[in-house]
Scaffold this motif. Sequence first.
Motif, PDB file in Angstrom:
ATOM      1  N   ASN A 228       0.867  -1.178   0.000  1.00 10.02           N
ATOM      2  CA  ASN A 228       0.000   0.000   0.000  1.00 10.02           C
ATOM      3  C   ASN A 228       0.902   1.225   0.000  1.00 10.02           C
ATOM      4  OD1 ASN A 228      -2.336  -1.670   0.375  1.00 10.02           O
ATOM      5  ND2 ASN A 228      -1.829  -1.783   2.545  1.00 10.02           N
ATOM      6  N   LEU A 229       0.516   2.258  -0.746  1.00 10.33           N
ATOM      7  CA  LEU A 229       1.328   3.461  -0.873  1.00 10.33           C
ATOM      8  C   LEU A 229       0.504   4.705  -0.590  1.00 10.33           C
ATOM      9  CD1 LEU A 229       3.142   2.710  -4.269  1.00 10.33           C
ATOM     10  CD2 LEU A 229       4.137   2.516  -1.981  1.00 10.33           C
ATOM     11  N   ALA A 230       1.169   5.721  -0.043  1.00  9.37           N
ATOM     12  CA  ALA A 230       0.534   7.033   0.126  1.00  9.37           C
ATOM     13  C   ALA A 230       1.617   8.100   0.100  1.00  9.37           C
ATOM     14  CB  ALA A 230      -0.247   7.107   1.434  1.00  9.37           C
ATOM     15  N   ALA A 240       2.378  16.211  -5.349  1.00  8.63           N
ATOM     16  CA  ALA A 240       2.191  14.950  -4.636  1.00  8.63           C
ATOM     17  C   ALA A 240       1.651  13.873  -5.571  1.00  8.63           C
ATOM     18  CB  ALA A 240       1.242  15.154  -3.454  1.00  8.63           C
ATOM     19  N   GLN A 241       0.661  14.219  -6.388  1.00 12.57           N
ATOM     20  CA  GLN A 241       0.091  13.228  -7.305  1.00 12.57           C
ATOM     21  C   GLN A 241       1.122  12.785  -8.341  1.00 12.57           C
ATOM     22  OE1 GLN A 241      -3.109  11.783  -7.051  1.00 12.57           O
ATOM     23  NE2 GLN A 241      -2.056  10.392  -8.457  1.00 12.57           N
ATOM     24  N   ALA A 242       1.930  13.733  -8.821  1.00 15.78           N
ATOM     25  CA  ALA A 242       2.977  13.380  -9.783  1.00 15.78           C
ATOM     26  C   ALA A 242       3.993  12.427  -9.153  1.00 15.78           C
ATOM     27  CB  ALA A 242       3.673  14.646 -10.289  1.00 15.78           C
ATOM     28  N   PHE A 243       4.346  12.668  -7.898  1.00 14.87           N
ATOM     29  CA  PHE A 243       5.283  11.794  -7.177  1.00 14.87           C
ATOM     30  C   PHE A 243       4.670  10.419  -6.967  1.00 14.87           C
ATOM     31  CE2 PHE A 243       7.463  11.020  -2.844  1.00 14.87           C
ATOM     32  CZ  PHE A 243       8.486  10.301  -3.440  1.00 14.87           C
ATOM     33  N   LEU A 244       3.387  10.368  -6.609  1.00 16.29           N
ATOM     34  CA  LEU A 244       2.720   9.085  -6.420  1.00 16.29           C
ATOM     35  C   LEU A 244       2.679   8.314  -7.733  1.00 16.29           C
ATOM     36  CD1 LEU A 244       1.179   7.131  -4.604  1.00 16.29           C
ATOM     37  CD2 LEU A 244      -0.921   8.368  -5.173  1.00 16.29           C
ATOM     38  N   ASP A 245       2.359   9.000  -8.825  1.00 16.80           N
ATOM     39  CA  ASP A 245       2.327   8.331 -10.129  1.00 16.80           C
ATOM     40  C   ASP A 245       3.698   7.751 -10.473  1.00 16.80           C
ATOM     41  OD1 ASP A 245      -0.304   9.085 -10.360  1.00 16.80           O
ATOM     42  OD2 ASP A 245       0.082  10.782 -11.695  1.00 16.80           O
ATOM     43  N   PHE A 260      -2.861   6.604  -2.473  1.00 18.67           N
ATOM     44  CA  PHE A 260      -3.558   7.883  -2.402  1.00 18.67           C
ATOM     45  C   PHE A 260      -2.605   8.957  -1.913  1.00 18.67           C
ATOM     46  CE2 PHE A 260      -4.360   5.691   1.654  1.00 18.67           C
ATOM     47  CZ  PHE A 260      -3.974   6.655   2.581  1.00 18.67           C
ATOM     48  N   CYS A 261      -3.048  10.211  -2.028  1.00 15.35           N
ATOM     49  CA  CYS A 261      -2.297  11.353  -1.502  1.00 15.35           C
ATOM     50  C   CYS A 261      -3.047  11.944  -0.319  1.00 15.35           C
ATOM     51  CB  CYS A 261      -2.125  12.428  -2.576  1.00 15.35           C
ATOM     52  SG  CYS A 261      -1.137  11.926  -3.985  1.00 15.35           S
ATOM     53  N   THR A 262      -2.324  12.555   0.596  1.00  9.32           N
ATOM     54  CA  THR A 262      -2.945  13.171   1.757  1.00  9.32           C
ATOM     55  C   THR A 262      -2.081  14.317   2.274  1.00  9.32           C
ATOM     56  OG1 THR A 262      -3.928  12.696   3.942  1.00  9.32           O
ATOM     57  CG2 THR A 262      -1.841  11.607   3.435  1.00  9.32           C
ATOM     58  N   TYR A 263      -2.707  15.244   2.983  1.00 12.77           N
ATOM     59  CA  TYR A 263      -1.997  16.365   3.586  1.00 12.77           C
ATOM     60  C   TYR A 263      -1.265  15.927   4.860  1.00 12.77           C
ATOM     61  CZ  TYR A 263      -4.460  19.842   0.710  1.00 12.77           C
ATOM     62  OH  TYR A 263      -4.930  20.597  -0.340  1.00 12.77           O
ATOM     63  N   VAL A 264      -0.096  16.507   5.084  1.00 12.40           N
ATOM     64  CA  VAL A 264       0.540  16.407   6.397  1.00 12.40           C
ATOM     65  C   VAL A 264      -0.279  17.273   7.355  1.00 12.40           C
ATOM     66  CG1 VAL A 264       2.618  16.811   7.749  1.00 12.40           C
ATOM     67  CG2 VAL A 264       2.810  16.104   5.373  1.00 12.40           C
ATOM     68  N   SER A 265      -0.696  16.717   8.460  1.00 10.80           N
ATOM     69  CA  SER A 265      -1.530  17.464   9.403  1.00 10.80           C
ATOM     70  C   SER A 265      -0.772  18.657   9.977  1.00 10.80           C
ATOM     71  CB  SER A 265      -1.978  16.555  10.550  1.00 10.80           C
ATOM     72  OG  SER A 265      -0.851  16.115  11.283  1.00 10.80           O
ATOM     73  N   PRO A 266      -1.486  19.719  10.336  1.00  7.81           N
ATOM     74  CA  PRO A 266      -0.829  20.885  10.938  1.00  7.81           C
ATOM     75  C   PRO A 266       0.062  20.541  12.123  1.00  7.81           C
ATOM     76  CG  PRO A 266      -3.047  21.481  10.311  1.00  7.81           C
ATOM     77  CD  PRO A 266      -2.913  20.002  10.050  1.00  7.81           C
ATOM     78  N   LEU A 279       6.859   9.557   1.110  1.00  4.69           N
ATOM     79  CA  LEU A 279       6.271   8.350   0.524  1.00  4.69           C
ATOM     80  C   LEU A 279       6.150   7.299   1.624  1.00  4.69           C
ATOM     81  CD1 LEU A 279       5.283   6.812  -1.966  1.00  4.69           C
ATOM     82  CD2 LEU A 279       7.672   6.174  -2.433  1.00  4.69           C
ATOM     83  N   ALA A 280       4.904   7.014   1.973  1.00  4.21           N
ATOM     84  CA  ALA A 280       4.623   6.048   3.041  1.00  4.21           C
ATOM     85  C   ALA A 280       4.231   4.709   2.436  1.00  4.21           C
ATOM     86  CB  ALA A 280       3.494   6.568   3.928  1.00  4.21           C
TER      87      ALA A 280
END
Length: 284
Positions: A228-230, A240-245, A260-266, A279-280
Amino acid sequence: MSKIAIVTDSAADIPEEIATGKPIFKIPLQIIWDGVAFQDGVDINPIEFYDRLRSGKTLPTTSQPSPEKFNALYSQLLEKGYEILSVHISSRLSGTINAALQARNMLASAPIEVVDSLTASIPLGMQALTAAEAALRGASLLACKTLVEQARQRAGIFFVLDTLEYLRRGGRIGGAAAFLGTLLNIHPILETRNGIINAVDRARSLRKGLERVIDLLEKRVEHAQSINLAVVHANTPVAAQAFLDQAVQRLHKLNIQYSFCTYVSPVLATHTGPAGLGLAFLYE
């Protein structure tokens, strides 16, 4: 059949669209900014936070939730018939899990298990998602806990930052301190492992740093059966989407279960700064 609730915290970085329909409940950590307390993801969202971090003259600090906050949520869930698995940000990065343990001790006879994820951001979120999916399939509380403890060994994140200054100021720099004083125009490549942030490598540009991150991940998961990747980002969704692709293309021979992509929380970005990509992964 038992009904299991998965409690995590706002450092898990799970997008709402991914959490929807799953028995996941989040406790917000706190951000203190110019004397005002914000509940992470409740009173301030990532876009608002990053705008203020870039333009503001002061820096925020962070604080763990109180045991009373945990007690209130645990009590509500217990009243609804849930057993509880509580999975949280590394105890070496935050005192959040101590607050969870105190709350569990206030409810000593209740079916509550607390697990230290030994990580932060979406690797924590992936552990919580693993447990939530198992709970939906009817797994018991102890079975869900075992799955999280196993996933903890196979989850991780590599990330590239512009600077170590925010980690240094926040006291979360860990093994990355080895790079301090050597990073003029250099992008540090870091990972969260064994509960702390460690230095892995360095790159002359963000592009080279991201390529190196995928190299590192390929080596880490070369014997995996599935993954699984994020990608986590600081308000740079297009990058982020370009890096995931790019990562998906490089890892296409593996059985990618989800990405999927997601924000780093504040609350995490307070310590990592207003720029960077990570990249997780969680592999089987």
